[in-house]
Design a protein around this motif. Structure first.
Motif, PDB file in Angstrom:
ATOM      1  N   LYS A  58       0.361  -1.062  -0.403  1.00 22.18           N
ATOM      2  CA  LYS A  58       0.105  -0.480  -0.313  1.00 22.18           C
ATOM      3  C   LYS A  58       0.782   1.661   0.120  1.00 22.18           C
ATOM      4  N   GLN A  59       2.075   1.374   0.764  1.00 18.57           N
ATOM      5  CA  GLN A  59       3.044   2.388   0.701  1.00 18.57           C
ATOM      6  C   GLN A  59       3.091   2.429  -0.404  1.00 18.57           C
ATOM      7  N   THR A  60       4.010   1.871  -1.048  1.00 20.11           N
ATOM      8  CA  THR A  60       4.179   1.780  -2.357  1.00 20.11           C
ATOM      9  C   THR A  60       3.453   2.103  -3.576  1.00 20.11           C
ATOM     10  N   ALA A  61       2.088   1.574  -3.723  1.00 22.06           N
ATOM     11  CA  ALA A  61       0.798   2.542  -4.860  1.00 22.06           C
ATOM     12  C   ALA A  61       1.365   4.130  -3.635  1.00 22.06           C
ATOM     13  N   GLY A  62       0.796   3.710  -2.705  1.00 22.83           N
ATOM     14  CA  GLY A  62       0.619   5.198  -2.447  1.00 22.83           C
ATOM     15  C   GLY A  62       1.219   6.203  -3.374  1.00 22.83           C
ATOM     16  N   PHE A  63       3.214   5.694  -2.676  1.00 20.60           N
ATOM     17  CA  PHE A  63       3.833   6.405  -3.801  1.00 20.60           C
ATOM     18  C   PHE A  63       4.034   7.494  -4.649  1.00 20.60           C
ATOM     19  N   LEU A  64       3.128   6.178  -5.725  1.00 22.18           N
ATOM     20  CA  LEU A  64       3.293   6.115  -7.071  1.00 22.18           C
ATOM     21  C   LEU A  64       1.959   6.510  -7.300  1.00 22.18           C
ATOM     22  N   VAL A  65       0.891   7.019  -7.039  1.00 21.03           N
ATOM     23  CA  VAL A  65      -0.279   7.713  -7.054  1.00 21.03           C
ATOM     24  C   VAL A  65      -0.094   9.232  -6.793  1.00 21.03           C
ATOM     25  N   ASP A  66       1.321   9.280  -5.326  1.00 26.03           N
ATOM     26  CA  ASP A  66       1.430  10.714  -5.466  1.00 26.03           C
ATOM     27  C   ASP A  66       2.627  11.367  -6.670  1.00 26.03           C
ATOM     28  N   GLN A  67       3.127  10.445  -7.064  1.00 25.46           N
ATOM     29  CA  GLN A  67       3.808  10.655  -8.263  1.00 25.46           C
ATOM     30  C   GLN A  67       3.121  10.998  -9.480  1.00 25.46           C
ATOM     31  N   LEU A  68       1.985  10.314  -9.628  1.00 23.93           N
ATOM     32  CA  LEU A  68       0.808  10.658 -10.294  1.00 23.93           C
ATOM     33  C   LEU A  68      -0.023  11.533 -10.298  1.00 23.93           C
ATOM     34  N   GLU A  69      -0.220  11.621  -9.801  1.00 23.25           N
ATOM     35  CA  GLU A  69      -0.829  13.191  -9.242  1.00 23.25           C
ATOM     36  C   GLU A  69      -0.027  14.126  -9.293  1.00 23.25           C
ATOM     37  N   LYS A  70       0.877  14.167  -9.158  1.00 25.29           N
ATOM     38  CA  LYS A  70       1.891  15.601  -8.731  1.00 25.29           C
ATOM     39  C   LYS A  70       1.980  15.706 -10.440  1.00 25.29           C
ATOM     40  N   ALA A  71       2.000  14.690 -11.592  1.00 27.31           N
ATOM     41  CA  ALA A  71       2.478  14.896 -12.983  1.00 27.31           C
ATOM     42  C   ALA A  71       1.743  14.876 -13.955  1.00 27.31           C
ATOM     43  N   TYR A  73      -1.927  12.865 -14.598  1.00 27.41           N
ATOM     44  CA  TYR A  73      -2.067  11.713 -14.558  1.00 27.41           C
ATOM     45  C   TYR A  73      -3.200  11.145 -13.679  1.00 27.41           C
ATOM     46  N   VAL A  74      -2.839  11.182 -12.395  1.00 26.76           N
ATOM     47  CA  VAL A  74      -4.124  10.879 -11.980  1.00 26.76           C
ATOM     48  C   VAL A  74      -5.233  11.937 -10.735  1.00 26.76           C
ATOM     49  N   GLN A  75      -6.325  11.207 -10.138  1.00 28.26           N
ATOM     50  CA  GLN A  75      -6.370  12.401  -9.357  1.00 28.26           C
ATOM     51  C   GLN A  75      -7.483  11.979  -8.491  1.00 28.26           C
ATOM     52  N   ARG A  76      -7.059  11.962  -7.415  1.00 26.55           N
ATOM     53  CA  ARG A  76      -7.577  11.899  -5.827  1.00 26.55           C
ATOM     54  C   ARG A  76      -9.211  12.345  -5.512  1.00 26.55           C
ATOM     55  N   ALA A  77     -10.572  11.637  -5.135  1.00 29.14           N
ATOM     56  CA  ALA A  77     -11.377  11.642  -5.330  1.00 29.14           C
ATOM     57  C   ALA A  77     -12.497  11.760  -4.024  1.00 29.14           C
ATOM     58  N   PRO A  78     -13.460  12.000  -3.465  1.00 31.36           N
ATOM     59  CA  PRO A  78     -14.017  11.507  -2.417  1.00 31.36           C
ATOM     60  C   PRO A  78     -15.048  10.412  -2.852  1.00 31.36           C
ATOM     61  N   ASP A  79     -15.065   8.908  -1.958  1.00 35.85           N
ATOM     62  CA  ASP A  79     -15.633   7.514  -2.352  1.00 35.85           C
ATOM     63  C   ASP A  79     -16.936   8.007  -2.149  1.00 35.85           C
ATOM     64  N   PRO A  80     -18.118   7.836  -3.133  1.00 34.62           N
ATOM     65  CA  PRO A  80     -19.209   8.224  -2.686  1.00 34.62           C
ATOM     66  C   PRO A  80     -19.975   7.285  -1.863  1.00 34.62           C
ATOM     67  N   ARG A  81     -19.302   6.272  -2.225  1.00 40.20           N
ATOM     68  CA  ARG A  81     -19.412   4.690  -0.866  1.00 40.20           C
ATOM     69  C   ARG A  81     -19.133   5.090   0.294  1.00 40.20           C
ATOM     70  N   ASP A  82     -18.062   5.663   0.461  1.00 40.71           N
ATOM     71  CA  ASP A  82     -17.559   5.651   2.007  1.00 40.71           C
ATOM     72  C   ASP A  82     -17.184   6.994   2.076  1.00 40.71           C
ATOM     73  N   GLY A  83     -17.375   8.422   2.281  1.00 40.81           N
ATOM     74  CA  GLY A  83     -17.206   9.200   2.591  1.00 40.81           C
ATOM     75  C   GLY A  83     -15.509   9.376   3.404  1.00 40.81           C
ATOM     76  N   ARG A  86     -11.137   7.377  -0.348  1.00 35.30           N
ATOM     77  CA  ARG A  86     -10.404   8.397  -1.632  1.00 35.30           C
ATOM     78  C   ARG A  86     -10.831   7.605  -2.848  1.00 35.30           C
ATOM     79  N   LEU A  87     -11.086   7.752  -4.355  1.00 36.29           N
ATOM     80  CA  LEU A  87     -11.047   6.828  -5.148  1.00 36.29           C
ATOM     81  C   LEU A  87     -10.137   7.736  -6.403  1.00 36.29           C
ATOM     82  N   ILE A  88      -8.949   7.061  -6.849  1.00 34.14           N
ATOM     83  CA  ILE A  88      -8.422   7.314  -8.289  1.00 34.14           C
ATOM     84  C   ILE A  88      -8.767   7.139  -9.418  1.00 34.14           C
ATOM     85  N   HIS A  89      -8.593   8.557  -9.548  1.00 34.09           N
ATOM     86  CA  HIS A  89      -9.155   8.359 -11.179  1.00 34.09           C
ATOM     87  C   HIS A  89      -8.504   8.848 -12.001  1.00 34.09           C
TER      88      HIS A  89
END
Length: 139
Positions: A58-71, A73-83, A86-89
């Protein structure tokens, strides 16, 4: 060579060529980032789902998502099923890389078919699809 290695070597070749094509088209992503990106569900994915699908912590995935978000390529948004979650899009920028990858894969598969013949390529594909029935936990 064992069957696993015989499957891996062509896959590695395909993956390297796809990454080269994506980079040549101006997309700056690493192989690890790309492996995570391609596992994002159309409606978004939770970090734990991505980590499991990519077989990383999970830590590695979080690190990669952080990099992708800064570049961009992805954005985080609240999960409508669970406030609390967060969902990664994938963003439009990430989705623009897909046709580049698909075109390169089509070129590679055409080369392979020319090398082994249409019948063998069809048999290979059918055999691999059959094996996925018992090997793919995400099917």
């Amino acid at each position: 060579m064992n069957t696993g290695l015989l499957l891996y070597i062509p896959y590695r070749h395909l993956e390297n060529r796809v990454m080269d094509a994506i980079r040549a088209a101006g997309f700056e992503v690493t192989l690890a980032q790309a492996r995570l990106l391609q596992r994002i569900n159309p409606g978004g994915s939770r970090l734990t789902e991505l980590a499991e699908a990519a077989q990383v912590t999970k830590q590695t995935a979080g690190f990669l998502v952080d990099q992708l978000e800064k570049a961009g390529y992805v954005q985080r948004a609240p999960d409508p099923r669970d406030g609390r979650a967060r969902l990664i899009h994938a963003t439009d920028k990430a989705r623009e890389a897909a046709p580049v990858a698909e075109a390169e894969i089509a070129r590679i598969e055409a080369e392979w078919e020319q090398h082994v013949g249409k019948r063998r390529m069809t048999q290979l594909r059918e055999t691999l699809e059959k094996l996925c029935e018992i090997t793919d936990p995400y099917r």
